[in-house]
Each structure stands twice: as C-alpha cells, then as structure tokens.
Design an enzyme around this catalytic site. Structure first.
Site, short mmCIF file in Angstrom:
data_model
loop_
_atom_site.label_atom_id
_atom_site.label_comp_id
_atom_site.label_asym_id
_atom_site.label_seq_id
_atom_site.Cartn_x
_atom_site.Cartn_y
_atom_site.Cartn_z
N ARG A 44 0.62 -0.58 0.37
CA ARG A 44 0.13 -0.05 0.12
C ARG A 44 0.95 0.93 0.16
O ARG A 44 2.23 1.20 0.43
CB ARG A 44 -0.99 0.38 1.52
CG ARG A 44 -2.08 -1.02 1.27
CD ARG A 44 -3.27 -0.72 0.26
NE ARG A 44 -3.86 -1.11 0.12
CZ ARG A 44 -4.29 -2.57 -0.61
NH1 ARG A 44 -3.42 -3.10 -1.21
NH2 ARG A 44 -5.51 -3.13 -0.63
N HIS A 78 -0.34 -0.42 -10.35
CA HIS A 78 -1.44 -1.45 -8.92
C HIS A 78 -1.70 -2.35 -10.13
O HIS A 78 -2.50 -3.08 -9.88
CB HIS A 78 -2.44 -0.25 -8.46
CG HIS A 78 -2.70 -0.83 -7.87
ND1 HIS A 78 -3.61 -0.16 -6.31
CD2 HIS A 78 -2.89 -1.99 -6.94
CE1 HIS A 78 -3.71 -1.39 -5.16
NE2 HIS A 78 -3.92 -2.07 -5.67
N GLY A 130 -0.23 -5.38 -9.68
CA GLY A 130 -0.25 -6.48 -8.56
C GLY A 130 -0.72 -7.40 -8.68
O GLY A 130 -0.61 -9.12 -8.79
N GLU A 181 -3.45 7.29 -4.55
CA GLU A 181 -3.79 6.85 -6.11
C GLU A 181 -4.91 6.97 -6.37
O GLU A 181 -5.80 7.17 -5.72
CB GLU A 181 -3.08 5.40 -6.60
CG GLU A 181 -3.76 4.53 -5.68
CD GLU A 181 -3.26 3.28 -6.36
OE1 GLU A 181 -3.63 2.22 -6.30
OE2 GLU A 181 -1.93 3.01 -5.16
#
Length: 323
Positions: free
Chosen positions: A242, A289, A291, A271
C-alpha cells in the site's frame, strides 16, 4: 427472501464474474467503469433497494458513507485483500458484514514484486524510454549500468503469503532472504530465511527491501527518512503493498541524493494522484497497481467475493468475513 438479492457493483469486473452475478442476483453494474463518488453511493443503494454492495479499493467507504447507507444493505463484499478503504467499525455498528478476497492474489503480486525488483535494479524503464525515443545509438560499455542481484540480501517486511511467494522466486536468483514479521514463521515455511525481531534490524541488512505489510494507522509512513537512512547505501526499495507505507518526500529525497539506488513502485499514497516527482525521477520503475492484474487472479478474486455473498444469502457465515 422473495426474488433475487439486489447487488450494487461499483466497478466493471471480469466477464466470468459478471456472468455469474447476473445468473444469481439482481445486479446493477457500473457500465462505464468510472469511479462513483463515495457520497453518491448511499442514494444509489437506496434507489436500487440494494441488499449487498460489491466494492473495490477505489471506493472509500468512510464512516459518513456507512452511516448514510439504507437499512437494506446487509453486506459489503470487497474485491480486495485489504479492507482499509472501508470503515469496518462503522459497518459493525450498523450490523453490516464486511468480507474480503484473501489468498488468490499471492502469486500474481509476488510476480510483480519480482518484476519491480529486477526493473529497478537493471534500470529497465530508462532503457525502454531510450529505445522508444530513437536516441539509442547502440551498446556502450558504461551505458545504464545497474545493480547485480545475485548475492544480495533481500529484506521482506511482512512475511505473509505474498512475502513467502516472493522469497520462493528470489531464492533461485541467489538472494539471501531476511524478514521481519510480528512473530517468526514456521521453519518449514521460512526455508532458511533469517528472522529479525525489529524493522530497524531488518533494514540494516536489506540491500533490497520489499514491503508486504498491511496498511494501518501504525504503518502509515513506516518507511520514513530515519528508517531509509538505516538501509545500506545504494539499496533498492520495492512496494506492492500500500502506498501509505512510504513517506514519499523522504523516499524522493533519498532517490535524488543517491542514498537509494532505485525504487520499484506499484502502489501510491492517494493513488492515482501519486506524488508528481516520481514521474520525473529516472531511477523509479513505476507500474499502475498491477499486482493482481491477471485474468486468472482477478476472476478468482471475483468468485471469492461472490462466494461470500452466496454464503450470506444462503444463511451461512461468509468464508472470508473480516467484520
């Protein structure tokens, strides 16, 4: 309960997930996939008569939003592992269940952590920009010299599922694995990884540091100027957890000074409005982002969210209830 339960879905989900939703629920889908302002969600839920909400980390359900939800909403299923975007204490006071989707994104996120580690160490984003620009004139002996990872020490801050999956990927590259957790993990899971009782002890031996701890008030700006200074000179910092774990100003200063050789970031504080300095720093490998962004993983996450809804509306305890 008469008819199918009404589910408000805040973002577009993978096709297989939406197909299952349409088959089992009276579902409202966000067709243009634009973020819905959080303050608009209570009125939308009331208009739909929603009994459930399927939300994502982009939906900030703070206390005021939770308190304004209609009484019809009984469960909030989050399409995520983390649930810090939901005020679960406010939800509990309203008698609203909160669930998440753990476990299925560990491998995908560990893959991206490894990608960031390699990309930052080998200056991959600088190299790609050079080739795309048309200014690359061919190989030279000192062009874009990066860092060799073999024999380096990888510090993993948070040795849960994702941290352990990253360790599995890093060992064949010849990295020595170190970690900090609230408590040591079992020896068969650690597989020789070296435990450090404090964050500070871990940082001192981390040539590469990868963050995998949850976002809580205690971990906000955990990696600040004082802790960055504990890393070996020229260390690499990776974050797939995070954005709030990092003090952006401190990391940017360390990257500018050369104290930190490079960073690989997939997540950001506030974000998508990341600190603008990151965009201009050549020694930061940036991803949006990604992931868990594989078809397989995002579909599995959606199915877990639906498993939670199915259990609740079937009169059973949701398997991944967090509040």
């Amino acid at each position: 309960m008469l008819g199918k339960p009404v589910v408000l879905v805040t973002r577009t989900l993978p096709p297989a997930v939406e197909e299952r939703l349409r088959g089992d629920y009276d579902v409202w889908l966000n067709r243009d996939d634009r973020p819905i302002p959080p303050e608009d969600l209570p009125a939308l839920a009331r208009r739909l008569g929603a009994q459930a909400m399927l939300v994502t980390p982009t939906d900030r359900l703070e206390r005021g939003v939770i308190e304004a939800l209609p009484n019809s909403v009984a469960i909030i299923a989050s399409f995520s592992v983390g649930y810090e975007h939901i005020d679960h204490n406010a939800a509990a006071r309203r008698g609203i269940l909160v669930t998440n989707t753990p476990g299925v994104l560990s491998d995908a996120t560990a893959d991206v952590a490894l990608l960031l580690m390699l990309g930052a160490a080998r200056r991959a984003s600088e190299g790609e920009r050079l080739v795309r620009s048309g200014y690359w004139k061919g190989l030279t002996p000192v062009q874009l010299l990066g860092r060799h990872l073999h024999g380096q020490r990888l510090g993993i801050l948070g040795m849960g599922r994702i941290g352990q999956a990253l360790a599995e990927r890093a060992r064949p590259l010849g990295l020595e694995i170190h970690y900090h957790n609230r408590t040591p993990i079992a020896e068969d899971a650690a597989k020789g990884a070296i435990f450090h009782a404090t964050v500070e002890d871990l940082l001192a031996v981390s040539d590469v540091l990868s963050l995998h701890c949850p976002a809580t008030p205690l971990t906000r700006k955990l990696l600040n100027a004082e802790r960055l200074a504990l890393l070996p000179p020229g260390a690499i910092v990776v974050n797939t957890a995070r954005g709030i774990l990092i003090d952006d100003e401190a990391l940017i200063a360390a990257l500018n000074s050369g104290q930190i050789f490079a960073a690989g970031l997939d997540v950001y504080d506030n974000e998508p409005d990341l600190h603008p300095a990151y965009r201009s720093l050549p020694n930061v490998f940036l991803l949006p982002h990604l992931g868990s962004a594989t078809i397989e993983t995002r579909t599995a996450m959606g199915f877990l969210a639906l498993d939670n809804l199915d259990a609740y509306f079937g009169g059973r305890e949701p398997p991944h209830r967090v509040a």
